[in-house]
Enzyme design. Structure first.
Site, PDB file in Angstrom:
ATOM      1  N   CYS A 132     -82.469  57.812  87.834  1.00 36.02           N
ATOM      2  CA  CYS A 132     -81.539  57.913  86.708  1.00 36.02           C
ATOM      3  C   CYS A 132     -80.380  56.943  86.832  1.00 36.02           C
ATOM      4  O   CYS A 132     -79.632  56.736  85.887  1.00 36.02           O
ATOM      5  CB  CYS A 132     -80.986  59.321  86.596  1.00 36.02           C
ATOM      6  SG  CYS A 132     -82.246  60.516  86.211  1.00 36.02           S
TER       7      CYS A 132
ATOM      8  N   CYS B  95     -72.683  53.565  88.147  1.00 40.18           N
ATOM      9  CA  CYS B  95     -71.916  52.666  87.298  1.00 40.18           C
ATOM     10  C   CYS B  95     -70.422  52.793  87.577  1.00 40.18           C
ATOM     11  O   CYS B  95     -70.001  53.563  88.445  1.00 40.18           O
ATOM     12  CB  CYS B  95     -72.206  52.967  85.839  1.00 40.18           C
ATOM     13  SG  CYS B  95     -71.707  54.633  85.363  1.00 40.18           S
TER      14      CYS B  95
ATOM     15  N   ASP C 248     -77.713  57.193  89.097  1.00 45.53           N
ATOM     16  CA  ASP C 248     -76.535  57.597  89.866  1.00 45.53           C
ATOM     17  C   ASP C 248     -76.802  58.646  90.924  1.00 45.53           C
ATOM     18  O   ASP C 248     -77.521  59.608  90.699  1.00 45.53           O
ATOM     19  CB  ASP C 248     -75.333  58.086  89.028  1.00 45.53           C
ATOM     20  CG  ASP C 248     -75.584  58.238  87.555  1.00 45.53           C
ATOM     21  OD1 ASP C 248     -76.537  58.905  87.166  1.00 45.53           O
ATOM     22  OD2 ASP C 248     -74.761  57.684  86.778  1.00 45.53           O
TER      23      ASP C 248
ATOM     24  N   CYS D 212     -71.292  61.523  84.280  1.00 40.57           N
ATOM     25  CA  CYS D 212     -70.785  61.117  85.599  1.00 40.57           C
ATOM     26  C   CYS D 212     -69.770  62.136  86.106  1.00 40.57           C
ATOM     27  O   CYS D 212     -69.714  62.423  87.300  1.00 40.57           O
ATOM     28  CB  CYS D 212     -70.120  59.746  85.519  1.00 40.57           C
ATOM     29  SG  CYS D 212     -71.261  58.422  85.126  1.00 40.57           S
TER      30      CYS D 212
END
Lengths: 394, 145
Positions: free
Chosen positions: B36, B61, B38, B105
């Protein structure tokens, strides 16, 4: 302001002097409507005709084969939907394309699939190149269109366009190519290469944004895409964007003049970046064939790190780049282009695209090569994926 | 894309706090997966009921790195009871917001902290508090679908 090193020319280019010099006088004084019969209108009509002739000449076409559009996306939509309609009228509803086309093509094909068309997407293999014999094998009696991009926007690989054109001609199937990344960067001759339709976009060769063209060979019936006035020989209504059209013609002529010499210089910088990265940074993969690629395209995956953080770190160093990671694609998946050449998702997330152009210098490349290894190792040091990789290798 | 990142996100991305690992950590939590794009790993040092030190390692990211950095700042030196109450919303707020596509995130950051706390309780042979339960399922659609 600190110097910006722009290495994202596949996204867009700066507006060149040739385009600006052509556009400004048109914006200032040639405001007539080319459809008007008075002298101001006729002056504008002359400028339009001249621009059309010059754009046509740059790709070996005739002026009446050029239709000005709002850009590459519109040209792709127009070419594909109109040829699909023409095919359907003859009971032919099969289209051949590739898995790594631009979304302007892929999404148009998706819509057509919903409308009952069958689409075959050719494999682009690990090197990012379509195989002509696989195209031949995919052709069916009901194939109404082949659309294959000239050069890929992410990995820069150049397709065997002339060979594809020859196969399509032999089978009597119209051949469209999305040449947005190629026009102004590679020599194109629609006659010699048997191209029936071609899309281009001015801002990829230092022209203005919002303007492009569709080349459509004489004899191929193009139905109206936008209904309205009699502009573009009745095919696309709407008053022409004359300043942008003049800017586009000037930019294209400028790009085509001295192309060979410029390409050599750009390709030398490209190769220097690729060679030094491969030499100095471990666990990297160069994406796409090394030889058959656009002179300015570098596309490399750095294992163990994610592309967006890489490009943001480069941005902090004044370098503008791009990535095919999921984070930059706006979806959960990394770039469909990188997946199409068979990269696993976890590696595709770590891609970096640098697209150079004649405005880049060896000093720009020096700076990039100076900062890149440190950025990569810094991100790897904080990456649990990298930690895992190193454990497995020891 | 970088577009839409606040000054604070940019700062925490450019100068992330508490990066690294802790030898002999009392609790380690890892969430997300490489497919994915992360993965976050958080290390805790716990003295009594205080989180005396915290470090993180993140593959992801700009927002993934910034939320990890902010989440570690928010629990460092704090009692466990406070860390258990950490929410992704609080992390987002502390960063002056995140673009909608990056909210997952902050969820990962919250879950990484809680996974590390769960590990601490397990190592101690204590029952894991309910607040630690919301571990990342590994299915990204769960956060961003």
């Amino acid at each position: 302001m600190e110097k910006i090193i722009y290495m994202d020319n596949a996204a867009t280019t700066s507006t060149g002097k040739a385009a600006l010099d052509a556009m400004i006088p048109v914006l200032e004084k040639d405001y007539g409507n080319p459809s008007s019969l008075h002298q101001l209108g006729q002056q504008a009509a002359d400028l339009l005709a001249d621009a059309r002739k010059r754009v046509a000449a740059c790709i070996g076409a005739q002026p009446d084969e050029i239709y000005f559009t709002s850009g590459g996306t519109e040209s792709d939509n127009w070419a594909i939907t109109q040829l699909a309609l023409a095919g359907a009228a003859k009971g032919k509803k099969h289209i051949i394309s590739t898995a790594f086309e631009h979304h302007a093509v892929l999404h148009t094909l998706k819509r057509l699939e919903k409308e009952g068309f069958t689409v075959t997407l050719l494999d682009v293999h690990q090197d990012g190149i379509v195989r002509v014999d696989e195209l031949k094998a995919a052709i069916r009696p009901d194939t109404c269109l082949v659309t294959v991009m000239y050069a890929n926007n992410e990995i820069g690989t150049i397709q065997p366009i002339a060979e594809i054109g020859a196969v399509c001609r032999e089978h009597g199937i119209p051949f469209h190519t999305d040449a947005v990344q190629a026009v102004g960067h590679l020599p194109i001759d629609v006659q010699k290469q048997n191209i029936d339709l071609l899309s281009m976009s001015a801002h990829k060769f230092h022209g203005p944004k919002g303007i492009g063209a569709l080349y459509c060979r004489r004899g191929i019936r193009l139905t109206n895409f936008i209904e309205g006035g009699a502009q573009e020989r009745n095919r696309r209504g709407g008053t022409e964007n004359l300043p942008a059209i003049c800017g586009m013609a000037a930019a294209l002529e400028d790009a085509c003049a001295g192309m060979e010499e410029r390409s050599k210089r750009i390709a030398a910088m490209r190769d220097r970046i690729i060679d030094e990265v491969v030499q100095n940074i471990p666990y990297v993969r160069v994406n796409g064939d090394r030889q058959k690629r656009l002179p300015g395209n570098v596309n490399i995956c750095f294992e163990g790190i994610e592309g967006e953080s890489l490009l943001l770190r480069l941005d902090l160093e004044g370098i503008c780049a791009s990535s095919g990671s999921a984070c930059t694609s706006g979806s959960l998946d990394p770039s469909h282009v990188l997946l199409a050449i068979g990269l696993p998702k976890e590696i595709a997330h770590g891609s970096l695209r640098l697209t150079l152009d004649e405005e880049n210098t060896e000093e720009d490349v020096d700076h990039l090569l100076n900062v890149l290894p440190g950025i990569v190792s810094g991100l790897r040091e904080m990456s649990p994926v990298w930690e895992e990789m190193m454990k497995e290798n020891n | 894309m970088a577009m839409g990142y606040s000054e604070k996100v940019r700062d925490h991305f450019a100068n992330p706090r508490n990066v690294g690992k802790l030898e002999n950590a009392d609790g380690i939590g890892e969430v997300g997966n490489a497919v994915c794009g992360d993965i976050m790993k958080i290390y805790l040092k716990i003295d009594g009921d205080i989180i005396s030190d915290v470090r993180f390692n993140t593959f992801g990211c700009g927002a993934a790195i910034a939320t990890s950095s902010m989440a570690t700042e928010m629990i460092k030196g704090k009692p466990i009871s406070e860390a258990l109450k950490l929410t992704n919303h609080a992390v987002v707020e502390a960063l002056d917001g995140l673009p909608p596509a990056k909210l997952h995130c902050s969820v990962l950051a919250e879950e990484a902290v809680k996974a590390a706390l769960a590990d601490y309780y397990q190592k101690k042979g204590l029952p894991v508090p309910e607040e630690c339960a919301a571990a990342c399922s590994g299915d990204c659609a769960h956060c961003c679908g």
